[in-house]
Design an enzyme around this catalytic site. Structure first.
Site, short mmCIF file in Angstrom:
data_model
loop_
_atom_site.label_atom_id
_atom_site.label_comp_id
_atom_site.label_asym_id
_atom_site.label_seq_id
_atom_site.Cartn_x
_atom_site.Cartn_y
_atom_site.Cartn_z
N ALA A 64 0.29 -1.38 0.05
CA ALA A 64 -0.04 -0.07 -0.13
C ALA A 64 0.77 0.89 0.15
O ALA A 64 1.95 1.16 0.62
CB ALA A 64 -1.29 0.19 1.37
N GLU A 112 -0.13 -9.19 -0.43
CA GLU A 112 -1.76 -9.66 -0.46
C GLU A 112 -2.53 -9.89 -1.82
O GLU A 112 -3.39 -10.41 -1.85
CB GLU A 112 -2.15 -8.45 0.55
CG GLU A 112 -1.91 -8.82 1.79
CD GLU A 112 -1.96 -7.45 2.83
OE1 GLU A 112 -1.85 -5.99 2.84
OE2 GLU A 112 -2.30 -7.39 3.58
N1 COA Z 1 4.61 3.34 -1.13
C1 COA Z 1 5.08 4.37 -0.97
N2 COA Z 1 6.23 4.59 -1.40
C2 COA Z 1 6.85 3.26 -2.14
C3 COA Z 1 6.55 2.38 -1.49
C4 COA Z 1 5.52 2.68 -0.46
N3 COA Z 1 4.97 0.94 -0.14
N4 COA Z 1 7.90 1.26 -1.63
C5 COA Z 1 8.49 1.89 -2.03
N5 COA Z 1 8.79 3.64 -2.59
C6 COA Z 1 9.15 4.81 -2.83
C7 COA Z 1 10.12 5.80 -1.90
O1 COA Z 1 9.58 5.92 -1.01
C8 COA Z 1 11.07 5.93 -3.28
O2 COA Z 1 10.93 6.80 -3.20
P1 COA Z 1 11.14 7.99 -3.23
O3 COA Z 1 12.72 7.62 -4.55
O4 COA Z 1 10.16 9.51 -3.36
O5 COA Z 1 12.47 8.43 -2.16
C9 COA Z 1 10.77 4.77 -4.58
O6 COA Z 1 9.58 3.69 -4.67
C10 COA Z 1 12.25 3.99 -4.61
O7 COA Z 1 12.26 2.78 -3.33
P2 COA Z 1 13.12 3.11 -2.78
O8 COA Z 1 12.99 2.22 -1.14
O9 COA Z 1 14.72 4.01 -3.27
O10 COA Z 1 13.62 1.59 -3.63
P3 COA Z 1 15.20 0.03 -3.00
O11 COA Z 1 15.16 -0.23 -4.72
O12 COA Z 1 15.89 0.78 -2.51
O13 COA Z 1 13.76 -1.29 -1.44
C11 COA Z 1 12.21 -1.34 -0.89
C12 COA Z 1 13.23 -1.57 -2.27
C13 COA Z 1 10.94 -2.39 -2.32
C14 COA Z 1 12.51 -2.82 -0.26
C15 COA Z 1 12.13 -0.23 -0.55
O14 COA Z 1 11.11 0.58 -1.16
C16 COA Z 1 10.80 -0.60 0.64
O15 COA Z 1 11.23 -1.62 2.24
N6 COA Z 1 9.81 -0.35 0.50
C17 COA Z 1 8.13 -0.45 1.11
C18 COA Z 1 7.22 -1.99 1.29
C19 COA Z 1 6.65 -2.31 2.47
O16 COA Z 1 6.70 -1.81 4.07
N7 COA Z 1 5.39 -2.28 1.98
C20 COA Z 1 4.38 -2.32 2.81
C21 COA Z 1 3.55 -1.00 3.04
S1 COA Z 1 2.18 -1.30 4.08
#
Ligand code: COA
Length: 258
Positions: A64, A112
């Site tokens: 999400a 999910e």
């Molecule tokens: N919601 C909003 N934005 C998200 C997102 C999410 N679930 N997942 C990734 N993004 C955004 C990041 O904030 C980043 O945006 P920015 O460039 O403006 O900072 C962009 O997507 C790229 O993500 P980034 O974290 O830089 O990539 P990464 O390769 O270093 O890491 C993940 C990838 C997937 C491990 C990491 O993005 C992450 O942990 N995301 C959240 C996953 C999560 O907790 N999901 C459950 C939500 S309830």
């Protein structure tokens, strides 16, 4: 549609979630668009199987959209979960087989979403997880219910309590995905799998999905009642006459899907 693209091709609907700047994170509009696609698809009798994937090479859906979280009140959070659950339940209740092509991160709501699909295939670079505890919240789009039902509560709680990510290979060992392919093979292999699905009776597949999902979670005696009723309903179709006749005549069936 701004975030979700759908293409129809020879009986198959290919749905692509495209919010690449946020790794295909699921915002409210994406849920609306998915809902509208699935409601519309119910009317398309020529579409017999559905595939869902994420745009780009990095992510299926990274959950999400977390940017919405800080301002949510508890009551808004309840509505937020109910909304995602409703859309994912609509997907799960599709009478046409729905296949997740998990091409990268499937985290939180992305995992999910894959769980709400009937079959899951992953590319070798896919990563799965329910990282909500890392944000101080819990899975709210069905993860606490569908994940234990699919892989057992021990394995599900491993993911749900630690928030850790697992590789596609580990996800397969857990029973979370049906199979794993190289990134370039993912879509061609799924296409082959869908062709096998399309060769069978679609009415029978719809009754199978109904029996499996309506029976799930019920005491076995009730589940068997659900199955018997679906079996009876399959005998109301023309396809069942064709299926048995073709077998007895040593030829491939030509199902009319009615
Ligand atoms: N919601 C909003 N934005 C998200 C997102 C999410 N679930 N997942 C990734 N993004 C955004 C990041 O904030 C980043 O945006 P920015 O460039 O403006 O900072 C962009 O997507 C790229 O993500 P980034 O974290 O830089 O990539 P990464 O390769 O270093 O890491 C993940 C990838 C997937 C491990 C990491 O993005 C992450 O942990 N995301 C959240 C996953 C999560 O907790 N999901 C459950 C939500 S309830």
């Amino acid at each position: 549609m701004d975030f979700v693209n759908v293409e129809f091709n020879e009986g198959i609907a290919c749905i692509t979630i495209d919010n690449q700047k946020k790794l295909n994170a699921l915002n409210a509009q994406i849920l609306d668009e998915l809902e509208s696609i699935f409601l519309d698809m119910a009317k398309k009798t020529d579409i017999r199987a559905v595939m869902i994937t994420g745009a780009g090479e990095k992510s299926f859906a990274a959950g999400a959209d977390i940017s919405q979280f800080p301002s949510l009140t508890p009551e808004e959070a309840f509505a937020f979960a109910k909304r995602g659950q409703a859309v994912f339940s609509l997907i799960e209740s599709s009478p046409k087989p729905v296949i997740a092509a998990v091409n990268g991160f499937a985290l939180g709501g992305g995992c999910e979403l894959a769980l709400a699909c009937h079959l899951r295939y992953a590319s070798e670079n896919a990563m799965f997880g329910q990282p909500e505890v890392k944000l101080g919240v819990i899975a709210g789009y069905g993860g606490t219910q569908r994940l234990p039902r699919l892989i057992g509560s021990g394995r599900a709680l491993d993911l749900l309590l630690s928030g850790r990510m697992v590789t596609a290979t580990e996800a397969k060992q857990m029973g979370l995905v049906n199979d794993v392919f190289s990134p370039s093979e993912l879509l061609p292999k799924i296409e082959e799998i869908i062709q096998v699905i399309l060769a069978q009776g679609s009415q029978a597949q719809a009754f199978t999905l109904k029996a499996v999902y309506e029976g799930a979670g019920r005491p076995i005696a009730q589940g068997l009642e659900v199955e018997a009723a679906a079996f009876r309903d399959a005998f109301k179709t023309e396809d069942r006459v064709e299926g048995a006749t073709a077998f007895l005549e040593h030829r491939a069936p030509e199902f009319k899907n009615r």
